[in-house]
Scaffold this active site. Structure first.
Site, PDB file in Angstrom:
ATOM      1  N   SER A 103      -9.005   2.439   3.973  1.00 15.22           N
ATOM      2  CA  SER A 103      -8.118   3.105   3.039  1.00 15.22           C
ATOM      3  C   SER A 103      -7.211   2.141   2.263  1.00 15.22           C
ATOM      4  O   SER A 103      -6.466   2.579   1.383  1.00 15.22           O
ATOM      5  CB  SER A 103      -7.237   4.095   3.802  1.00 15.22           C
ATOM      6  OG  SER A 103      -6.398   3.448   4.735  1.00 15.22           O
ATOM      7  N   SER A 152      -9.287   0.458   8.171  1.00 21.46           N
ATOM      8  CA  SER A 152      -8.732   0.522   6.819  1.00 21.46           C
ATOM      9  C   SER A 152      -8.251  -0.804   6.255  1.00 21.46           C
ATOM     10  O   SER A 152      -7.939  -0.880   5.075  1.00 21.46           O
ATOM     11  CB  SER A 152      -7.589   1.538   6.783  1.00 21.46           C
ATOM     12  OG  SER A 152      -8.093   2.842   6.907  1.00 21.46           O
ATOM     13  N   LYS A 170       0.852  -1.187   0.000  1.00 20.05           N
ATOM     14  CA  LYS A 170       0.000   0.000   0.000  1.00 20.05           C
ATOM     15  C   LYS A 170       0.891   1.242   0.000  1.00 20.05           C
ATOM     16  O   LYS A 170       1.901   1.303   0.716  1.00 20.05           O
ATOM     17  CB  LYS A 170      -0.881  -0.031   1.256  1.00 20.05           C
ATOM     18  CG  LYS A 170      -1.802   1.162   1.450  1.00 20.05           C
ATOM     19  CD  LYS A 170      -2.562   0.988   2.759  1.00 20.05           C
ATOM     20  CE  LYS A 170      -3.482   2.157   3.064  1.00 20.05           C
ATOM     21  NZ  LYS A 170      -4.207   1.948   4.351  1.00 20.05           N
TER      22      LYS A 170
END
Length: 452
Positions: free
Chosen positions: A297, A321, A221
């Site tokens: 996220s 997230s 990520k």
């Protein structure tokens, strides 16, 4: 199709959908081994080769839990009928979907009170189907790649049935084919990945003499998880030219576990939102329905794993997230206990300890093995958590004890919960009860307006 059927997905590809099976027990065994951890969706470890799993249909559709196989962004689903019965308090004549708001005029969400309900269901034994194995090679492609979880691919490498370079090339081919529709991968480091695969650079030997995920493709990520020489932008245009000058400790541990990083995935700007729609790089799309969000996220990582670009990807979780996109994309999403995984060396903690990094996967056993590979304190950490009493992977072998589980169908910030979402939460609660756990409607008391 050996107990399954074929369907055509939204990209016009045909795929085999295996027979559905139960999934929940292994997830609970893993969570029982990490007291403060919380996860959302899992699958039976033995069925990862078959590719079957339990996922929610997304907002706007019928929100029931379904078994499905998502190779190539498919929509085919087997509906899971629970057949459970919820015994509510005698005074409670409303269903959750039609119940008036329980938030008082003072703006506070009240606790369990008289809304408590108990779900009592008999345990029902379910046997998973035998794993379905494919052996398909076409035009140099390793097409059965999507039928394996990360441990499954590593096992093929260990047996010499496939090379790390073949896995990397297949992952790259899938990214190039599907990412234009998903916008999940926002930075690519293909040549470095190929070089590592060719060099056999998978150091961290285990007791078996091999890194647990040796040669397995992986994505980071693009938030935290600094990777030396690679962009680290947090989805923010202001940081577009920022390049990491060091490796995060977690990235070092991923590498020692044998994972080969192919690139970085899309987050919302600074990782703040529960969806992945940054203005700079544009939104990431859900593989199950391209007009819907994969959550956030860690939405880019979740979309990449759900679409079978990679079997596992990095994520981070402060307020959901990892868990939100795991829910939206039908994956395993575990937020470990704080300090279980390292955040350094650049930072000791984030959000006063709320942020914890880990992975999104397609199998509970991958999540457990990854936690075994990366957990533990680092030099300079402000505090640490006691080590587990046994490897997390061993937790999958223990029968889970009965648990007390709270069910809350209210929105955290909003005033309305879509009936489909309420139904999905109730279906999950019924499944928990069917597996022998005690479920009741309950929630902590807090001021929603002040929290928002």
């Amino acid at each position: 199709a050996q107990g399954g059927h074929e369907e055509t997905n939204s990209l016009g590809e045909r795929h085999v959908y295996p027979t559905p099976h139960a999934f929940f027990v292994d997830a609970r065994r893993l969570l029982d081994n990490d007291i403060e951890g919380d996860g959302f969706v899992g699958e039976h470890a033995d069925a990862t080769q078959a590719g079957a799993k339990l996922v929610p249909v997304h907002i706007g559709q019928r929100k029931r839990l379904h078994h499905t196989e998502s190779a190539g962004l498919g929509h085919g689903r087997h509906q899971l009928g629970i057949g459970a019965r919820i015994h509510r308090a005698a005074h409670d004549g409303h269903s959750d979907a039609s119940r008036p708001s329980e938030r008082g005029g003072d703006g506070h969400s009240h606790g369990t009170g008289t809304l408590a309900q108990t779900v009592r269901l008999a345990k029902k034994k379910r046997e998973p189907p035998a794993p379905i194995r494919y052996s398909v090679r076409a035009m140099g492609r390793f097409l059965e790649y999507g039928n394996y979880d990360a441990l499954g691919l590593a096992e093929l490498v260990a047996k010499g049935e496939v090379s790390p370079r073949e896995l990397i090339d297949e992952a790259i081919a899938r990214i190039e084919e599907l990412n234009p529709k998903l916008n999940a991968v926002v930075h690519k480091s293909y040549e470095r990945a190929r070089s590592l695969a060719d060099a056999g650079a998978h150091p961290a030997p285990t007791d078996s003499g091999r890194a647990v995920f040796s040669g397995v493709p992986f994505l980071l990520k693009d938030l935290f998880a600094e990777d030396l020489g690679q962009p680290s932008t947090a989805g923010c245009r202001l940081l577009a030219e920022f390049v990491a000058d060091h490796d995060a400790e977690l990235v070092v541990r991923f590498r020692r576990a044998g994972l080969i990083t192919l690139g970085r995935t899309n987050p919302p700007e600074l990782g703040i939102m529960g969806t992945t729609e940054p203005i700079w790089r544009g939104p990431t799309h859900n593989p199950w329905a391209l007009d819907r969000t994969p959550g956030g996220s860690s939405g880019g990582s979740a979309a990449a794993v759900a679409a079978r670009l990679v079997p596992m990807a990095h994520g981070g979780d402060g307020g959901g997230s990892i868990r939100i996109p795991a829910s939206a994309c039908g994956l395993v999403g575990l937020k470990p206990t704080r300090a279980r995984t390292p955040l350094g060396p650049r930072r000791g903690e984030s959000w006063q300890g709320f942020v914890v990094e880990h992975v999104l996967t397609r199998s509970v056993r991958d999540t457990a093995a990854a936690l075994d590979a990366v957990h533990g304190p680092e030099a300079g950490a402000p505090y640490q958590v006691l080590p587990p009493t046994a490897p997390f992977a061993q937790a999958l072998l223990r029968p889970p004890p009965p648990l007390r589980i709270a069910l809350c169908t209210e929105s955290l910030f909003g005033t309305h919960t879509h009936p489909d979402c309420v139904k999905a939460a109730e279906d999950a609660a019924e499944l928990c009860a069917q597996l022998g756990h005690h479920v009741e409607v309950a929630k902590p008391a807090f001021d929603k307006h002040r929290l928002a």
